[in-house]
Each structure stands twice: as structure tokens, then as C-alpha cells.
Design a protein around this motif. Sequence first.
Motif, PDB file in Angstrom:
ATOM      1  N   THR A  43     -27.514  55.930   5.868  1.00  0.00           N
ATOM      2  CA  THR A  43     -27.936  54.799   6.201  1.00  0.00           C
ATOM      3  C   THR A  43     -29.536  54.381   5.601  1.00  0.00           C
ATOM      4  OG1 THR A  43     -28.915  55.781   8.200  1.00  0.00           O
ATOM      5  CG2 THR A  43     -26.629  54.879   8.485  1.00  0.00           C
ATOM      6  N   LYS A  44     -30.214  55.487   5.375  1.00  0.00           N
ATOM      7  CA  LYS A  44     -31.622  55.246   4.783  1.00  0.00           C
ATOM      8  C   LYS A  44     -31.737  56.026   3.344  1.00  0.00           C
ATOM      9  CE  LYS A  44     -33.290  55.443   9.519  1.00  0.00           C
ATOM     10  NZ  LYS A  44     -34.378  56.088  10.242  1.00  0.00           N
ATOM     11  N   LEU A  45     -32.452  55.202   2.649  1.00  0.00           N
ATOM     12  CA  LEU A  45     -32.863  55.660   1.239  1.00  0.00           C
ATOM     13  C   LEU A  45     -34.042  55.432   0.807  1.00  0.00           C
ATOM     14  CD1 LEU A  45     -31.780  57.388  -1.561  1.00  0.00           C
ATOM     15  CD2 LEU A  45     -30.740  55.028  -2.247  1.00  0.00           C
ATOM     16  N   ALA A  46     -35.016  56.258   0.270  1.00  0.00           N
ATOM     17  CA  ALA A  46     -36.224  56.067  -0.332  1.00  0.00           C
ATOM     18  C   ALA A  46     -36.258  56.643  -1.867  1.00  0.00           C
ATOM     19  CB  ALA A  46     -37.434  56.614   0.502  1.00  0.00           C
ATOM     20  N   MET A  47     -36.584  55.616  -2.831  1.00  0.00           N
ATOM     21  CA  MET A  47     -36.579  56.377  -4.156  1.00  0.00           C
ATOM     22  C   MET A  47     -37.887  56.896  -4.361  1.00  0.00           C
ATOM     23  SD  MET A  47     -33.865  55.521  -5.591  1.00  0.00           S
ATOM     24  CE  MET A  47     -34.200  55.855  -7.391  1.00  0.00           C
ATOM     25  N   PRO A  48     -38.093  57.859  -5.345  1.00  0.00           N
ATOM     26  CA  PRO A  48     -39.465  58.465  -5.481  1.00  0.00           C
ATOM     27  C   PRO A  48     -40.168  57.320  -6.278  1.00  0.00           C
ATOM     28  CG  PRO A  48     -37.686  59.906  -6.253  1.00  0.00           C
ATOM     29  CD  PRO A  48     -36.882  58.673  -5.725  1.00  0.00           C
ATOM     30  N   GLU A  77     -28.516  50.831   5.301  1.00  0.00           N
ATOM     31  CA  GLU A  77     -29.220  49.749   5.991  1.00  0.00           C
ATOM     32  C   GLU A  77     -30.805  49.576   5.453  1.00  0.00           C
ATOM     33  OE1 GLU A  77     -28.736  50.339  10.017  1.00  0.00           O
ATOM     34  OE2 GLU A  77     -26.624  49.838   9.900  1.00  0.00           O
ATOM     35  N   LYS A  78     -31.377  50.665   5.110  1.00  0.00           N
ATOM     36  CA  LYS A  78     -32.596  50.520   4.878  1.00  0.00           C
ATOM     37  C   LYS A  78     -32.995  51.587   3.302  1.00  0.00           C
ATOM     38  CE  LYS A  78     -34.151  51.175   9.768  1.00  0.00           C
ATOM     39  NZ  LYS A  78     -34.809  51.793  10.603  1.00  0.00           N
ATOM     40  N   ASN A 116     -24.412  46.213   3.461  1.00  0.00           N
ATOM     41  CA  ASN A 116     -24.919  46.379   4.982  1.00  0.00           C
ATOM     42  C   ASN A 116     -26.456  46.444   4.755  1.00  0.00           C
ATOM     43  OD1 ASN A 116     -22.572  46.506   6.408  1.00  0.00           O
ATOM     44  ND2 ASN A 116     -22.091  48.322   6.010  1.00  0.00           N
ATOM     45  N   LEU A 117     -27.003  46.108   3.721  1.00  0.00           N
ATOM     46  CA  LEU A 117     -28.436  46.183   3.592  1.00  0.00           C
ATOM     47  C   LEU A 117     -29.150  45.470   4.487  1.00  0.00           C
ATOM     48  CD1 LEU A 117     -30.719  47.603   2.041  1.00  0.00           C
ATOM     49  CD2 LEU A 117     -30.695  45.717   0.389  1.00  0.00           C
ATOM     50  N   GLN A 118     -30.154  45.756   5.366  1.00  0.00           N
ATOM     51  CA  GLN A 118     -30.773  44.995   6.138  1.00  0.00           C
ATOM     52  C   GLN A 118     -32.378  45.287   6.331  1.00  0.00           C
ATOM     53  OE1 GLN A 118     -29.316  45.678  10.428  1.00  0.00           O
ATOM     54  NE2 GLN A 118     -27.309  46.008   9.725  1.00  0.00           N
ATOM     55  N   HIS A 119     -32.879  46.246   5.612  1.00  0.00           N
ATOM     56  CA  HIS A 119     -34.303  46.586   5.585  1.00  0.00           C
ATOM     57  C   HIS A 119     -34.458  46.651   4.087  1.00  0.00           C
ATOM     58  CE1 HIS A 119     -34.737  46.401   9.734  1.00  0.00           C
ATOM     59  NE2 HIS A 119     -33.576  47.036   9.971  1.00  0.00           N
ATOM     60  N   LEU A 120     -35.479  46.176   3.499  1.00  0.00           N
ATOM     61  CA  LEU A 120     -35.807  46.429   2.005  1.00  0.00           C
ATOM     62  C   LEU A 120     -37.430  46.406   1.634  1.00  0.00           C
ATOM     63  CD1 LEU A 120     -34.817  46.771  -0.726  1.00  0.00           C
ATOM     64  CD2 LEU A 120     -34.768  44.272  -1.106  1.00  0.00           C
ATOM     65  N   ASN A 121     -37.613  47.314   1.136  1.00  0.00           N
ATOM     66  CA  ASN A 121     -39.170  47.481   0.877  1.00  0.00           C
ATOM     67  C   ASN A 121     -39.352  47.663  -0.386  1.00  0.00           C
ATOM     68  OD1 ASN A 121     -41.897  47.976   1.221  1.00  0.00           O
ATOM     69  ND2 ASN A 121     -42.063  50.085   1.702  1.00  0.00           N
ATOM     70  N   CYS A 132     -27.743  38.840  -0.366  1.00  0.00           N
ATOM     71  CA  CYS A 132     -28.088  39.676   0.790  1.00  0.00           C
ATOM     72  C   CYS A 132     -28.514  39.020   2.018  1.00  0.00           C
ATOM     73  CB  CYS A 132     -29.082  40.649   0.229  1.00  0.00           C
ATOM     74  SG  CYS A 132     -28.630  41.907  -1.158  1.00  0.00           S
ATOM     75  N   THR A 133     -27.723  38.306   2.674  1.00  0.00           N
ATOM     76  CA  THR A 133     -27.676  37.253   3.578  1.00  0.00           C
ATOM     77  C   THR A 133     -28.069  38.085   5.035  1.00  0.00           C
ATOM     78  OG1 THR A 133     -25.503  37.178   4.053  1.00  0.00           O
ATOM     79  CG2 THR A 133     -26.561  35.279   2.559  1.00  0.00           C
ATOM     80  N   ARG A 134     -27.928  39.524   4.984  1.00  0.00           N
ATOM     81  CA  ARG A 134     -27.832  40.254   6.213  1.00  0.00           C
ATOM     82  C   ARG A 134     -29.480  41.041   6.329  1.00  0.00           C
ATOM     83  NH1 ARG A 134     -23.128  44.248   7.497  1.00  0.00           N
ATOM     84  NH2 ARG A 134     -23.962  44.203   9.383  1.00  0.00           N
ATOM     85  N   LEU A 135     -30.302  40.790   5.403  1.00  0.00           N
ATOM     86  CA  LEU A 135     -31.456  40.989   5.719  1.00  0.00           C
ATOM     87  C   LEU A 135     -32.342  40.609   6.804  1.00  0.00           C
ATOM     88  CD1 LEU A 135     -33.037  40.968   1.820  1.00  0.00           C
ATOM     89  CD2 LEU A 135     -32.539  43.201   3.198  1.00  0.00           C
ATOM     90  N   ARG A 136     -32.883  41.566   7.208  1.00  0.00           N
ATOM     91  CA  ARG A 136     -33.796  41.460   8.703  1.00  0.00           C
ATOM     92  C   ARG A 136     -35.264  41.631   8.390  1.00  0.00           C
ATOM     93  NH1 ARG A 136     -31.501  44.936  13.167  1.00  0.00           N
ATOM     94  NH2 ARG A 136     -32.987  44.058  14.115  1.00  0.00           N
TER      95      ARG A 136
END
Length: 787
Positions: A529-534, A555-556, A577-582, A600-604
Motif C-alpha cells: 500500500t506504500k512505496l518510496a523510491m530512493p 495508495e501512497k 488505487n493511488l491516493q497520495h503522491l509526493n 488518477c481521479t482518486r488522488l487525495r
Amino acid sequence: RIQILFEVMNSLEPGSKYSLVQCGELQVSHVSPHKRVIGKVFGSINRRWEKHTVMLTDTQLYSQEKYGIFSMPIFLDLIQHIDVVTVSTWEPAINSAVQLRFTDGIVLLQASSPYERDQWFHSLLWKFNILNSKKALKLTSCPEIIAKELKSLVNIALTSQLHDPQIWTDCLVMISNQLNHTNSLPPNALEEIIEALGPALGQLNPPTPELCDFFSRYCRDGPCAATAVVVFAPGVHCILKHNVDFGRYTYIRTFARDFIIALASQDTCPENLPCFIHTMHSPGARCPHPRVLPNLMAVFLAAIWSAFDTKCTYRRNSSVNLLLGSNRNDSNGNNKLPKEKVTTCFMRMIDLCSQHDDWVKEMAPLMQPIPFPEEALKYKPFVEGMACVLKRFAGDNRAEVRECIFPMREGKESWIQLIAPDHNYCPDNGEIFCQIVRILLDKAAVRRKLVRLLGHSCLDAFRLMVIRGDEFFVKMLSEMVESDVIEDKEQKSEALSTLRSNPEGERLYKAMCDRQTALSKLAQLGGPTKLAMPAHSTDSDVEKILSSGPFGNLEKLSLAFTCVTSDCAKHLVKLPNLQHLNLWCTQFGDSGLCMLAEHCTRLRSLNLCETLVTDEGLQALTELKSLTCLNLNSTRLSAQVFEELISKLPHLSSYDIRYTEACQSKEGTFISNTIDKQTNGVSSQSSPNVSGGDKSNTVESPFSKYRSHSEDTDEESETPGTNGVEWSLNVPTIALSTANNDNIVNSNSNHLPVRRQSTPAAFLSATREFLFRDLGLYVSMSWHDVM
């Protein structure tokens, strides 16, 4: 010749303007002619002044009292000379007097003020000159002398300081009567008269009805139309560059219409219309005269209405018909224009106006709703002529220009519906419609929004083109169905049936069903549900990660401080299901943002801090109706786009617009969001008040890669003397400070607290590397400062 006429108009000094006087109270005296000085002195001593109410007509001066000097009227044809009395040293009382010289003496007219004296002087001079011109025209039949007298009369009217329409009425009545009685006037003499009248257009504001109708006559008919075009050009320029009430002065609009038609009718010079529009616009990128385009469009629309609408006729009044001759109108008194001539001329003019970039933006609102009569829309050459203008509108980079093609409100037809193949007035089989749709798709920033507009306004046209086998519309209808822009169930069912009736459409339908099934399976497979790229990850790295396994539950996603660009958006849109994008501190731009907003219309929550996005891409965020948290810190956000985002994002509860143009023009409310403390958490926006005791307000920094992977709960605490140290980076001074006890961090809003559990040496090395490489700064820190 036009340049010479401009110079003549500019050389005329305006001076004081007077109205034509007809009545006034004057002191009148009679002076006997004396040749010797002694006679003049004794005459001034014995002079007697009489008070009269003097009346001025076309032929005489008379007084209502009828005594003394005015016991009999004074006829103007007996006057030998009219002058203003100069300053007299021995008689100051006659400094403001008009002198009328006769054979048997002099009559002095004394006014109460110099202005009134000059008003009487110019009025008497005008009546005297026009009376002499009438006498001269009656005594001759030579065309050259007639032309010379008429030209002289026009020059007197131009140079006169009387600012009264009556002088032009008198002048034009004389010219018209003389031309009607003199059929043998050579063309060159008539050209000289018209050329002499030309500068009058620039002197009168607005021009008189008689003058405009007189000029319209010679623009439409006769061998002098070519000369009229050249002569009247400066005057037409003056009319169109000023604020003219065409609703009140319809005769001016009619004259401008006839001038443009005459200009287009000159076969010897086909470049007349382009040169005219270029002159009206001026050579620069922007037209310096804001009234030119509205005046031109008023002339164009009125001309088209007068040619096509059966109820729209131009009827002159009786005095103008008498002036120009009754043979100018038909039996009903109407003056209708041939629609073929009008269509060719004015559609060419509209097309030339639309070639100027600054005028296109002003023309677009004038074209919606459709301002032309129904008879014109039924005329095939007219719609074909408008096609070039509509293509130019569709290819414009400004959204407000492109939107004029679509309906503004329910019940009003639009241009896109008019040229659609299912419309009764469509000029072809859909070729123009297809070209404009292609241009719109190439220019659209948000494709999904355009597809929705096309689906709402032209769905039947798309279905008709699919039935006819057009592959482009087969793909477009498939995209409409897959994007779910057709809300009505019956219409969607009809679209599906139409799509499946075509072999290519059937193939696209099956592929669409396969994709929907694959998306469902991907969501069922799960994944993180979460992923952070280096840090320093590239677009290819993101592609490899996202293609390595299922990410249906993701999601994140954090791409902060990576090297990704807008190219990675085509991989991000595959996350259902992507909701949070940094995207903090990346090379992400407008094109990628538009793609995200479309799919990506589900982005919060979305973090765009220190990215390359501008207003062009940020406007697309209005499609993300679920967005609640938005960080636009240090972006090129304008106040206008920010207000649009606030108004169109109903669930937006927190945002950061610091260090933007919008922040300088508006005091924004900055609300901090809670940050996930996991290593793979996604940071949102920063807070202006950061408290060291509350970890929910910490903001992720570029040093987050040095966090311990064991840091995962809010219950974790640091004690003095352990390896856990909380650091804060002072942004304005770029200095590093520490807090060694009780986890207290400076409460300054510009300090970004960073938690770490690695060695001070590693943290110091990372800090200096970041400041030197990314910010171009060299910071000297000792080990004592670190400890």
C-alpha cells in the motif's frame, strides 16, 4: 494619395469652434467713408451706436426693431468685404466689432465679447461665401469652372471654424443639386470634388447623415468608386478607431459597409482587404486602438444580417432620398445587398481579423452564441467560409478561445454542432468536423475533459461517423465508452451497439473488456500500500519497479528528491488505487500533471513543492474533485489559478502556497497535515509552526534516507545522552543547529526538524553534500557543532 490626404487632415488646425449663429443682440453703427485722417477722427467722435436684435438668414441681415440703420434689411450680396476691426487707439469701444464694407459706407457690428464677435464673423463669412458660390454656379455651364467652384466650397467648409452640421448640409445640397443638373461633368472633375470631400470624414465626429450617404452613393455606383476607395480610406480609419455608437448612428455603419464592399470589388488590386486590415491593426503584435475590432465586427455582422435576413432592410429617410435621388432604392425604398457579394467580402474580412493573435481572443466571445441569421447558416459558402475561422479558434493555445466552439448553455446551438454531419446545415460529409476535432485533441491540456464535452454535445455525430466507417471516430467513441463520460444509460447502450457494428470497433471493444478484466485482477492481486523510491531514481527506475509486480493496492507513493520527469506519468496512471503522491523537488512538469489529473481521479493528497509545474498544468487539477491536501510551495502559481483551484476543489481542506505569486497577493491559510512516520511514508505539506514535542507536525526532508528502518510508531521517544538526536535546518541562514535534550526543537517556522538514528558523521556528510551539490553553498561545521 492616401498619405497626402492624411497630411492635409493633420495640417488643419482645430482652433476655436463656433456654432452657426442666427440671432443675437448687437450694437450697430454706420461709418461714412473718409479718406483723410481728420475725417476719421471727427467721424468717430460723432458716431452713434444703436441696439438691435439682429437676425441672420441665407440672404440678408435684418432687425426686429426696424429703425435707424436696420429700417431696411441689409442684403448679403451687396457686401464687398467682411473683416474684424483691429485695435483702435482713439476708440477702444470698437475693439470687438465686425466690419461690413459696402460701396456707400461701413457697418460695424459690436458684440459683447470677443468670442461672440468671432462667432458672428465666421457665420457671416460662411453665408457670404456660399451665396457667392451659388451665384457663380448659376452663371456658368463650363464643367471645369463648376468643379473648381465646388472644390473651393468644400475647402472653405473644411477650413471654417464653424463646428455645425448645417454647413455640411448646405454644402452637400449644393453639390448634389449641381451634379444632378449637370450630366456632362467629366470623371476627372468629379474625382476632384470627391477627393476634396474626403478629409471631411476626419473633421466631423460623428459625420453627418448627409455626408455618409453621399459617400456611400459613390462607393457603390459610378465610375468614381475606385477614387472613392482611396479618398475615403483615412476617414474610415478615423471612424473605426473611435468609440462610435452604431446603434444610434446607423448611417455611419452603412457607409463603412459600402466602403469595404467597394474595397473588395477592386479587381486590379486583390490585396486591398489584407492591407486595410493590416493598417487598422497596426504593424505591432497588439492593436493600440481597443475600439477597432468591436467596430469592425459590428459592421461585418450588420452587413451579413442585411443581406440574409428577409426582415432586415435599410430604408433612407425622405430628405436623404431627395438629396441622393430616388433612383438609389428599389420600388419599396429598400436597399438590399446581394448575399454572394457580401459572403465573399465579409467572410474574407473575418478570416483576416482572426489571423491576428490579440484579436482572436476578443473575437471568440463575439462568436458565441452564433450571431448570424438562420438564412446565412443555410447558405453553404457562408459555413465553408467560417470553417477557416473555426479551425483557427480550435488551434489556439488559450482555452477560452477554444471553448467558444462548444455550447455555452442548454438550448443554444454551437459551432461544433452546426458543422457536425448530423446537422441540417452541415456543408459537407463531416470533413470539417473531423479536422476541427483533431485540432482540438492536439491542443487539449486535459483530454478527458474535452472528450466529455464532445460526448455531451456531439455524440450522435460520432455515432454517425462510426456507422460510415471512419476509423478516427471509431477510436474516439471507444475512448468515450471506456472513459465513462456518457452518463445516460440508454445513450451508452446506443454507443456500444454502434461501436460493435464496426469491425474495428468490435476489436476495440474486446480489447477494452480485456483491459477492464486485467485491472480487476490487478486490484485483486494486492501488493504493497506504500512505496518510496530512493533518491536520484530516474524514470526508467520507476518503470522497472512498477512493472516488477502487482501494485493494485498501492495508495501512497513517494518520489521526493528523485530525478523523475513528466515521462513517468504514463506509469503512474496505471495505479488504480493511488491516493497520495509526493513529487517534492523533482523535475515533474505540466504535461505529466495533466495526465495525472485526467486518469488518477482518486488522488487525495499531492505534493508538488519545488517542481516545474506552472499555471498551465495546475489548471488541470480542477478535475481532481477528491483532492483534500495540496502543496504548491515554491511553484509558479499565480493568484488567478489559485482562486480557480479553491473554487473548483470542494474537498480541499489544506494547502501550502508559500513562495508563490499567489502568496504575495493573498494571505493564504497554511494547515499542516499529519505525516506518516514510516520509512515509506509520504510527506505532505509543511507547517509554519513546527513544534518539537509533536511528531505529527514533522516534515520529511532530504535527509530522510538516513532514518532508521525501525522508526515506525508515535510512541518512540529520545532520551538525553543516547544516539537519538533531533536536528533542525534553518532555511534562511542555511545553518545547522542541534537540540540535545528533551527533543526540543526551535519553534521558528523556518526550521524543519529531522529525526535520525545514525552516526553524526553520516548526517554531517549528507548535509554538506546536499547543501554544496543541490544549493551551491559551502557550509563549514565543526565536530563540536555536531555534538
